[in-house]
Design a protein around this motif. Structure first.
Motif, PDB file in Angstrom:
ATOM      1  N   ARG A  92       0.835  -1.201   0.000  1.00  0.00           N
ATOM      2  CA  ARG A  92       0.000   0.000   0.000  1.00  0.00           C
ATOM      3  C   ARG A  92       0.866   1.246   0.000  1.00  0.00           C
ATOM      4  NH1 ARG A  92      -3.347  -1.342   5.359  1.00  0.00           N
ATOM      5  NH2 ARG A  92      -3.888  -3.519   4.916  1.00  0.00           N
ATOM      6  N   PHE A  93       0.308   2.336  -0.544  1.00  0.00           N
ATOM      7  CA  PHE A  93       0.973   3.620  -0.368  1.00  0.00           C
ATOM      8  C   PHE A  93       1.043   3.934   1.118  1.00  0.00           C
ATOM      9  CE2 PHE A  93      -0.621   4.816  -4.746  1.00  0.00           C
ATOM     10  CZ  PHE A  93       0.633   4.982  -5.305  1.00  0.00           C
ATOM     11  N   PRO A  94       2.162   4.509   1.592  1.00  0.00           N
ATOM     12  CA  PRO A  94       2.160   5.000   2.974  1.00  0.00           C
ATOM     13  C   PRO A  94       1.041   6.024   3.126  1.00  0.00           C
ATOM     14  CG  PRO A  94       4.367   5.107   2.006  1.00  0.00           C
ATOM     15  CD  PRO A  94       3.414   4.800   0.894  1.00  0.00           C
ATOM     16  N   ARG A  95       0.304   5.940   4.194  1.00  0.00           N
ATOM     17  CA  ARG A  95      -0.832   6.840   4.348  1.00  0.00           C
ATOM     18  C   ARG A  95      -0.406   8.262   4.688  1.00  0.00           C
ATOM     19  NH1 ARG A  95      -2.625   3.358   1.268  1.00  0.00           N
ATOM     20  NH2 ARG A  95      -4.485   2.156   1.826  1.00  0.00           N
ATOM     21  N   LYS A  96       0.830   8.408   5.149  1.00  0.00           N
ATOM     22  CA  LYS A  96       1.352   9.755   5.428  1.00  0.00           C
ATOM     23  C   LYS A  96       2.864   9.730   5.204  1.00  0.00           C
ATOM     24  CE  LYS A  96       0.473  13.456   8.736  1.00  0.00           C
ATOM     25  NZ  LYS A  96      -0.163  13.812  10.029  1.00  0.00           N
ATOM     26  N   PHE A  97       3.347  10.581   4.318  1.00  0.00           N
ATOM     27  CA  PHE A  97       4.780  10.619   4.037  1.00  0.00           C
ATOM     28  C   PHE A  97       5.168  11.967   3.435  1.00  0.00           C
ATOM     29  CE2 PHE A  97       2.733   9.118   0.215  1.00  0.00           C
ATOM     30  CZ  PHE A  97       3.474   9.610  -0.847  1.00  0.00           C
ATOM     31  N   SER A  98       6.476  12.257   3.463  1.00  0.00           N
ATOM     32  CA  SER A  98       7.003  13.513   2.917  1.00  0.00           C
ATOM     33  C   SER A  98       8.095  13.206   1.903  1.00  0.00           C
ATOM     34  CB  SER A  98       7.573  14.403   4.025  1.00  0.00           C
ATOM     35  OG  SER A  98       6.565  14.787   4.930  1.00  0.00           O
ATOM     36  N   ILE A  99       8.101  13.947   0.838  1.00  0.00           N
ATOM     37  CA  ILE A  99       9.142  13.852  -0.182  1.00  0.00           C
ATOM     38  C   ILE A  99       9.853  15.193  -0.267  1.00  0.00           C
ATOM     39  CG2 ILE A  99       9.665  13.523  -2.635  1.00  0.00           C
ATOM     40  CD1 ILE A  99       8.792  10.953  -1.385  1.00  0.00           C
ATOM     41  N   GLU A 100      11.185  15.159  -0.169  1.00  0.00           N
ATOM     42  CA  GLU A 100      11.974  16.383  -0.311  1.00  0.00           C
ATOM     43  C   GLU A 100      12.438  16.525  -1.760  1.00  0.00           C
ATOM     44  OE1 GLU A 100      15.144  16.115   2.511  1.00  0.00           O
ATOM     45  OE2 GLU A 100      13.893  16.885   4.154  1.00  0.00           O
ATOM     46  N   PHE A 101      12.227  17.715  -2.302  1.00  0.00           N
ATOM     47  CA  PHE A 101      12.700  18.058  -3.642  1.00  0.00           C
ATOM     48  C   PHE A 101      13.930  18.944  -3.476  1.00  0.00           C
ATOM     49  CE2 PHE A 101       8.430  16.741  -4.338  1.00  0.00           C
ATOM     50  CZ  PHE A 101       8.333  16.309  -5.648  1.00  0.00           C
TER      51      PHE A 101
ATOM     52  N   SER B 154      14.050  12.852  -2.039  1.00  0.00           N
ATOM     53  CA  SER B 154      14.455  12.079  -0.880  1.00  0.00           C
ATOM     54  C   SER B 154      13.246  11.723  -0.036  1.00  0.00           C
ATOM     55  CB  SER B 154      15.465  12.884  -0.050  1.00  0.00           C
ATOM     56  OG  SER B 154      15.722  12.271   1.191  1.00  0.00           O
ATOM     57  N   LEU B 155      13.180  10.471   0.418  1.00  0.00           N
ATOM     58  CA  LEU B 155      12.154   9.998   1.335  1.00  0.00           C
ATOM     59  C   LEU B 155      12.856   9.462   2.574  1.00  0.00           C
ATOM     60  CD1 LEU B 155       9.233   9.075   2.085  1.00  0.00           C
ATOM     61  CD2 LEU B 155       9.733   6.941   0.870  1.00  0.00           C
ATOM     62  N   ASN B 156      12.614  10.108   3.711  1.00  0.00           N
ATOM     63  CA  ASN B 156      13.252   9.703   4.977  1.00  0.00           C
ATOM     64  C   ASN B 156      14.767   9.617   4.845  1.00  0.00           C
ATOM     65  OD1 ASN B 156      10.686   9.407   6.155  1.00  0.00           O
ATOM     66  ND2 ASN B 156      10.533   7.275   5.446  1.00  0.00           N
ATOM     67  N   GLY B 157      15.332  10.589   4.101  1.00  0.00           N
ATOM     68  CA  GLY B 157      16.782  10.649   3.957  1.00  0.00           C
ATOM     69  C   GLY B 157      17.355   9.722   2.904  1.00  0.00           C
ATOM     70  N   VAL B 158      16.506   8.957   2.225  1.00  0.00           N
ATOM     71  CA  VAL B 158      16.969   8.035   1.193  1.00  0.00           C
ATOM     72  C   VAL B 158      16.544   8.565  -0.167  1.00  0.00           C
ATOM     73  CG1 VAL B 158      16.831   5.692   0.281  1.00  0.00           C
ATOM     74  CG2 VAL B 158      16.798   6.069   2.756  1.00  0.00           C
TER      75      VAL B 158
ATOM     76  N   ARG C  35       4.220  25.717  -7.989  1.00  0.00           N
ATOM     77  CA  ARG C  35       4.628  27.127  -8.007  1.00  0.00           C
ATOM     78  C   ARG C  35       5.436  27.484  -6.759  1.00  0.00           C
ATOM     79  NH1 ARG C  35      -0.818  27.574  -9.708  1.00  0.00           N
ATOM     80  NH2 ARG C  35      -1.419  28.483  -7.688  1.00  0.00           N
ATOM     81  N   LEU C  36       5.121  26.849  -5.626  1.00  0.00           N
ATOM     82  CA  LEU C  36       5.903  27.076  -4.405  1.00  0.00           C
ATOM     83  C   LEU C  36       7.290  26.457  -4.526  1.00  0.00           C
ATOM     84  CD1 LEU C  36       3.101  26.389  -1.758  1.00  0.00           C
ATOM     85  CD2 LEU C  36       4.195  28.591  -2.222  1.00  0.00           C
ATOM     86  N   LEU C  37       7.384  25.288  -5.131  1.00  0.00           N
ATOM     87  CA  LEU C  37       8.697  24.680  -5.372  1.00  0.00           C
ATOM     88  C   LEU C  37       9.534  25.559  -6.284  1.00  0.00           C
ATOM     89  CD1 LEU C  37       7.622  20.946  -5.872  1.00  0.00           C
ATOM     90  CD2 LEU C  37       9.144  21.793  -4.075  1.00  0.00           C
ATOM     91  N   GLN C  38       8.897  26.166  -7.287  1.00  0.00           N
ATOM     92  CA  GLN C  38       9.596  27.098  -8.169  1.00  0.00           C
ATOM     93  C   GLN C  38      10.141  28.285  -7.392  1.00  0.00           C
ATOM     94  OE1 GLN C  38       6.501  27.936 -11.208  1.00  0.00           O
ATOM     95  NE2 GLN C  38       8.110  27.524 -12.714  1.00  0.00           N
ATOM     96  N   ALA C  39       9.262  28.864  -6.585  1.00  0.00           N
ATOM     97  CA  ALA C  39       9.633  30.085  -5.863  1.00  0.00           C
ATOM     98  C   ALA C  39      10.754  29.834  -4.865  1.00  0.00           C
ATOM     99  CB  ALA C  39       8.409  30.656  -5.153  1.00  0.00           C
ATOM    100  N   HIS C  40      10.735  28.685  -4.196  1.00  0.00           N
ATOM    101  CA  HIS C  40      11.716  28.392  -3.142  1.00  0.00           C
ATOM    102  C   HIS C  40      12.855  27.514  -3.638  1.00  0.00           C
ATOM    103  CE1 HIS C  40       9.341  30.104   0.224  1.00  0.00           C
ATOM    104  NE2 HIS C  40       8.293  29.687  -0.463  1.00  0.00           N
ATOM    105  N   ARG C  41      12.808  27.138  -4.898  1.00  0.00           N
ATOM    106  CA  ARG C  41      13.816  26.259  -5.497  1.00  0.00           C
ATOM    107  C   ARG C  41      13.987  24.979  -4.692  1.00  0.00           C
ATOM    108  NH1 ARG C  41      12.875  27.552  -9.936  1.00  0.00           N
ATOM    109  NH2 ARG C  41      14.504  26.066 -10.526  1.00  0.00           N
ATOM    110  N   GLY C  42      12.854  24.373  -4.371  1.00  0.00           N
ATOM    111  CA  GLY C  42      12.850  23.123  -3.644  1.00  0.00           C
ATOM    112  C   GLY C  42      12.043  23.233  -2.366  1.00  0.00           C
ATOM    113  N   GLY C  43      11.981  22.127  -1.636  1.00  0.00           N
ATOM    114  CA  GLY C  43      11.232  22.112  -0.387  1.00  0.00           C
ATOM    115  C   GLY C  43      10.678  20.708  -0.123  1.00  0.00           C
ATOM    116  N   SER C  44       9.900  20.610   0.948  1.00  0.00           N
ATOM    117  CA  SER C  44       9.329  19.337   1.352  1.00  0.00           C
ATOM    118  C   SER C  44       7.829  19.313   1.063  1.00  0.00           C
ATOM    119  CB  SER C  44       9.582  19.112   2.842  1.00  0.00           C
ATOM    120  OG  SER C  44       9.003  17.903   3.282  1.00  0.00           O
ATOM    121  N   VAL C  45       7.364  18.241   0.462  1.00  0.00           N
ATOM    122  CA  VAL C  45       5.944  18.074   0.131  1.00  0.00           C
ATOM    123  C   VAL C  45       5.396  16.926   0.960  1.00  0.00           C
ATOM    124  CG1 VAL C  45       4.253  17.585  -1.671  1.00  0.00           C
ATOM    125  CG2 VAL C  45       6.296  18.955  -2.197  1.00  0.00           C
ATOM    126  N   GLU C  46       4.384  17.218   1.778  1.00  0.00           N
ATOM    127  CA  GLU C  46       3.802  16.205   2.653  1.00  0.00           C
ATOM    128  C   GLU C  46       2.462  15.740   2.110  1.00  0.00           C
ATOM    129  OE1 GLU C  46       1.971  16.202   7.063  1.00  0.00           O
ATOM    130  OE2 GLU C  46       4.166  16.451   7.000  1.00  0.00           O
TER     131      GLU C  46
END
Length: 432
Positions: A250-259, A273-277, A402-413
Motif C-alpha cells: 500500500r501507499f504509505p498513508r502519510k509521508f514527505s518527499i523532499e525536492f 528524498s524519502l526519509n533521507g533516502v 509554483r511554491l517549489l519554483q519560488a523556493h527552489r525546492g522544499g518538502s511536500v507532505e
C-alpha cells in the motif's frame, strides 16, 4: 420456521426442475431485472438548477441562452464531422453528451424566466401530442422523461424520424431563442413562456429519438456528469485502490518527499528524498527552454493524495501489488506508468499557456481537458475517480509546483487518509 424452510426448499426444487426442463428444450430464461425508477422532469430541473453558476441578471441570462445555442451548434458540428471523416464510432455517443448539455442549459434558461419545473414537462407532452396528431389529454403530474420517450416510441418505427429534418427543426428553435431578450421573455404571458420552452423540450426529445437515444438516458447521463464535475454538498472520495492489499504493497498513508535542487545555473537538476533516502533518478527539464519541469513529480504526488493512484510513485516507493499478478502487470505496469507520465506532460504543456493555473478557481478548469483525461485512463482502476478529484489533484499540484519554483525546492507532505497535500520550504540550514 421448519415449515417455511420446507416450502422454501420445495420452491427451490421446483425452480431447478423448471430450469432443467427449459435447458433440455434449449430454452434459456433470464430473470427479469427491476426497472429503474423513472426520472421526472421536475427532479432533473431541480438538480440542474442547483449547479447553475450564472445569476438571474441580464448577463447571466445571455450566458445561458447562448450556451444553449452553442450546444446545438456543437451537436451539428459533431454530425458534420462524423459524415466528413467517416468516423468509426457511433455519432450517437457524441450526440448524447451534446444533447444532455443542451438540456441543462434549456431548463436553466426556463428557470431564469420563471417557467415552473412542472410546466415545461406538461407543455412538452401537449406539444408532442399535437405533433403526433393525438387527442389532447391532461399530462400525469409530475411528467417523467420516460413518459415523453414512450409517447414518441409508440407512434414511430425505428429510424422513422428523419435526422436531418429534425436537426433543422432544433436549430431553427435554438435560433429563435438566441434572438429573444430577457425583457421580451418577461413581457410574454406565463402560459406563452411555458409553451415556448415545452416546444424546445419536445424538439430535444425528438432529436434524441432521431439518434435512437432516449431522453431519459440522456438526462441521467447529464446528471452523472454534473455530479462528477460539480458535486453538491459533502464530497466523498473514491475508496483507496490498495486498501485490501498487504501493508507493504500500500501507499504509505502519510509521508514527505523532499525536492532538492542541485548543480549550477544552467545545468541544475532535482533529486528526491524519502526519509533521507534518495529515490528515483535525478530530473532535469529535458527541454531547450527552461520551464522547471524538473519538479514535475509533484504532480504524481498530487495523484496519490487526491486519487489514491500513481503507478509511477508506486514503482518509486517499491509498493507494487505483486500479490496479485494481474494488478501488478496491468494497473502497476509499464503501460499504466506511460499513461500517467503522458497525462502529467500534457497537462503541464496546457498549464504553461495559462500561467500554471495561478488564477484558476475550483470548478473552472476546462471540462474538455478533464474529459480527455478520463478517456485516457478508461479501463484502469483510476477511471472510478470523479472529474472533481482530477481537478483538485491538478490545481493543488500546480499550487505546490509554483511554491517549489519560488523556493527552489522544499518538502511536500502527503496525507492520503485526509486527502491533503502541503508544502514546507527548507530552512537555511537545510538548504546548506
Amino acid at each position: 420456521m421448519r415449515e417455511e424452510n420446507a416450502v422454501g426448499d420445495g420452491g427451490c426444487l421446483l425452480r431447478r426442475a423448471t430450469t432443467n426442463w427449459h435447458q433440455r428444450k434449449g430454452i434459456f430464461m433470464v430473470s427479469p431485472q427491476p426497472q429503474q425508477v423513472s426520472l421526472s422532469v421536475p427532479e432533473y430541473c431541480l438538480k440542474a438548477t442547483e449547479t447553475n453558476r450564472f445569476d438571474g441578471s441580464h448577463d447571466g441570462f445571455q450566458s445561458l441562452r447562448f450556451g444553449y445555442f452553442g450546444e446545438i451548434g456543437g451537436l451539428l458540428s459533431e454530425v458534420k464531422k462524423s459524415v466528413r471523416d467517416q468516423l468509426p464510432f457511433s455519432v450517437s455517443e457524441a450526440a448524447a453528451e451534446e444533447l444532455g448539455d443542451a438540456l441543462w442549459y434549456l431548463v436553466n434558461v426556463a428557470a431564469c424566466v420563471q417557467v415552473s419545473q412542472n410546466e415545461i414537462g406538461e407543455r412538452c407532452i401537449a406539444a408532442l401530442r399535437a405533433r403526433l396528431n393525438e387527442n389532447e389529454q391532461p399530462a400525469l403530474i409530475p411528467v417523467t422523461f420516460r413518459h415523453i420517450d414512450s409517447l414518441i416510441e409508440v407512434r414511430r418505427e425505428p429510424d422513422s424520424i428523419e435526422r436531418s429534418a429534425q436537426l433543422s427543426e432544433l436549430a431553427s428553435a435554438a435560433g429563435v431563442m438566441a434572438k429573444v431578450s430577457l425583457v421580451q421573455f418577461m413581457a410574454m404571458s406565463p402560459p406563452s413562456r411555458a409553451i415556448h420552452f415545452g416546444n424546445h423540450l419536445m424538439e430535444l426529445a425528438l432529436t434524441c429519438a432521431s439518434f435512437n437515444l432516449k431522453i431519459e438516458d440522456v438526462a441521467r447521463a447529464n446528471l452523472e456528469k454534473i455530479s462528477s464535475r460539480w458535486p453538491k454538498g459533502e464530497i466523498s472520495y473514491t475508496a483507496l485502490f490498495d486498501d485490501s492489499y498487504p501493508e507493504h504493497e500500500r501507499f504509505p498513508r502519510k509521508f514527505s518527499i523532499e525536492f532538492i535542487e542541485r548543480g549550477s545555473l544552467g545545468s541544475s537538476h532535482v533529486v528526491q528524498s524519502l526519509n533521507g533516502v534518495f529515490i528515483g533518478d535525478r530530473l532535469t527539464d529535458n527541454s531547450n527552454e527552461p520551464d522547471d519541469y524538473r519538479f514535475h513529480d509533484v504532480f504524481h504526488l498530487a495523484y496519490v493524495a487526491f486519487l489514491g493512484w500513481s503507478p509511477v510513485f508506486r514503482a518509486l516507493l517499491k509498493r507494487k501489488r505483486k500479490s496479485n499478478p494481474r494488478t501488478d502487470e496491468n494497473e502497476d505496469g509499464a503501460r499504466a506508468m506511460i499513461i500517467e507520465e503522458g497525462i502529467a506532460t500534457w497537462i503541464f504543456n496546457h498549464a504553461k499557456g495559462q500561467h500554471f493555473y495561478v488564477d484558476a478557481k475550483p470548478g473552472s478548469l476546462d471540462y474538455g481537458l478533464l474529459k480527455q483525461i478520463q478517456g485516457m485512463v478508461e479501463g484502469y482502476e483510476v477511471s472510478a475517480c470523479k472529474l472533481w478529484q482530477w481537478e483538485k489533484a491538478i490545481l493543488t499540484g500546480f499550487q505546490v509546483f509554483r511554491l517549489l519554483q519560488a523556493h527552489r525546492g522544499g518538502s511536500v507532505e502527503i496525507d492520503l487518509n485526509a486527502h491533503t497535500m502541503s508544502f514546507k520550504p527548507f530552512t537555511q540550514n537545510e538548504k546548506l
